[in-house]
Design a protein around this motif. Structure first.
Motif, PDB file in Angstrom:
ATOM      1  N   ALA A 171      -0.460  -0.915   7.316  1.00  0.00           N
ATOM      2  CA  ALA A 171      -0.100   0.356   6.673  1.00  0.00           C
ATOM      3  C   ALA A 171       0.953   1.086   7.494  1.00  0.00           C
ATOM      4  O   ALA A 171       1.951   1.581   6.955  1.00  0.00           O
ATOM      5  CB  ALA A 171      -1.353   1.217   6.499  1.00  0.00           C
ATOM      6  N   SER A 172       0.745   1.146   8.816  1.00  0.00           N
ATOM      7  CA  SER A 172       1.717   1.899   9.614  1.00  0.00           C
ATOM      8  C   SER A 172       3.056   1.178   9.637  1.00  0.00           C
ATOM      9  O   SER A 172       4.107   1.809   9.551  1.00  0.00           O
ATOM     10  CB  SER A 172       1.171   2.176  11.023  1.00  0.00           C
ATOM     11  OG  SER A 172       1.770   1.370  11.980  1.00  0.00           O
ATOM     12  N   THR A 173       3.033  -0.153   9.702  1.00  0.00           N
ATOM     13  CA  THR A 173       4.308  -0.890   9.716  1.00  0.00           C
ATOM     14  C   THR A 173       5.069  -0.650   8.406  1.00  0.00           C
ATOM     15  O   THR A 173       6.264  -0.344   8.415  1.00  0.00           O
ATOM     16  CB  THR A 173       4.058  -2.401   9.913  1.00  0.00           C
ATOM     17  OG1 THR A 173       3.331  -2.569  11.126  1.00  0.00           O
ATOM     18  CG2 THR A 173       5.361  -3.180   9.994  1.00  0.00           C
ATOM     19  N   LEU A 174       4.358  -0.740   7.277  1.00  0.00           N
ATOM     20  CA  LEU A 174       5.050  -0.525   6.001  1.00  0.00           C
ATOM     21  C   LEU A 174       5.563   0.909   5.900  1.00  0.00           C
ATOM     22  O   LEU A 174       6.664   1.156   5.392  1.00  0.00           O
ATOM     23  CB  LEU A 174       4.114  -0.833   4.829  1.00  0.00           C
ATOM     24  CG  LEU A 174       3.864  -2.322   4.601  1.00  0.00           C
ATOM     25  CD1 LEU A 174       2.893  -2.530   3.457  1.00  0.00           C
ATOM     26  CD2 LEU A 174       5.184  -3.054   4.313  1.00  0.00           C
ATOM     27  N   GLY A 175       4.765   1.866   6.402  1.00  0.00           N
ATOM     28  CA  GLY A 175       5.209   3.267   6.390  1.00  0.00           C
ATOM     29  C   GLY A 175       6.537   3.409   7.125  1.00  0.00           C
ATOM     30  O   GLY A 175       7.491   4.025   6.617  1.00  0.00           O
TER      31      GLY A 175
END
Ligand code: HEM
Length: 224
Positions: A73-77
């Motif tokens: 999730a954080s990488t895609l964000g």
């Protein structure tokens, strides 16, 4: 400390563990054959060893819920945040996706051909690694940057400090093509002053998934 935040966290962890414990207990009692991770964990060991105890199975199941969610999730964000600032790269990505997928849904078979997409993710992980702090235990006395680290010392390191260090040209800029390994761009990272006179670093010192001897010290996605 029993602060509201810590209490909320402890209660959430207890709830997750209880739910997973119930799933595991149900699976142990049921006879249906589910072809999934829980079934694999509850099967006897490969070499005739016993199946995992319930608490260990709950530990692993908890890791498998926690590890892929916040990281991805954080990488895609960060990917979308960076792409929003670089419309030219979005255009190139669109062209790549249209060419490689040709209107089909994305599948594993397309992964190797989505080269720019891979470079964008690698570059995002260099700038914003989802695990920003890692730890390792020193196994043999080691000299690092002029410091003696004796065996047993716990070392903390920040992957983002490595990613943004002088190993890279313009380390703060988002440049997915620095990972282009075609001959026209392939350049090794600059030698860092601390490495003067020592063997060159591997081309990709960024290690956002951790690294170390399996089966303990890296992200399980690397083992796959
Ligand atoms: C952007 C994506 C991801 C990043 C950056 C990432 C990064 C990491 C890192 C840094 C660790 C700790 C390694 C260490 O001890 O130094 C780790 C552990 C782990 N990751 Fe990932 N991860 C990602 C996605 C995933 C996914 C998709 C899965 C599962 C499907 C996963 C499963 C795990 C598991 C099970 C561990 C614990 C491994 C062990 O203790 O043996 N991760 N990950």
């Amino acid at each position: 400390m029993p602060t509201p935040g810590n209490r909320f966290q402890s209660e959430a962890i207890a709830r997750i563990r209880q739910t997973l414990g119930e799933v595991i207990a149900e699976r142990r009692e049921g006879s249906a054959n589910h072809d999934d991770l829980v079934t694999a964990m509850l099967a006897p060991g490969d070499h005739g060893g016993p199946a995992l105890a319930d608490t260990v199975a709950v530990d692993h199941a908890t890791t498998f819920i926690a590890a892929p969610t916040a990281t991805v999730a954080s990488t895609l964000g960060w990917v979308f945040h960076l792409l929003a600032q670089h419309p030219g790269i979005v255009d190139s990505l669109r062209t790549e996706v249209d060419t490689v997928l040709a209107g089909e849904p994305a599948g594993f078979e397309h992964l190797l051909d989505l080269k720019l997409a891979r470079r964008i993710i690698t570059e995002t992980l260099r700038l914003y690694p989802s695990l920003w702090l890692g730890t390792r235990v020193v196994t043999t006395d080691t000299r690092l940057g002029g410091h003696l680290l004796t065996a047993g010392t716990v070392v903390s390191y920040g992957p983002c400090l490595v990613g943004r260090s002088g190993l890279y040209d313009n380390p703060d800029s988002f440049d997915p093509d620095r990972w282009d390994d075609s001959p026209k761009r392939a350049a090794s990272p600059r030698p860092h002053p601390l490495r003067r006179g020592r063997p060159p670093m591997p081309r990709q010192p960024v290690r956002p998934h951790g690294e170390g001897p399996r089966p303990r010290h890296d992200c399980i996605t690397l083992a796959a």
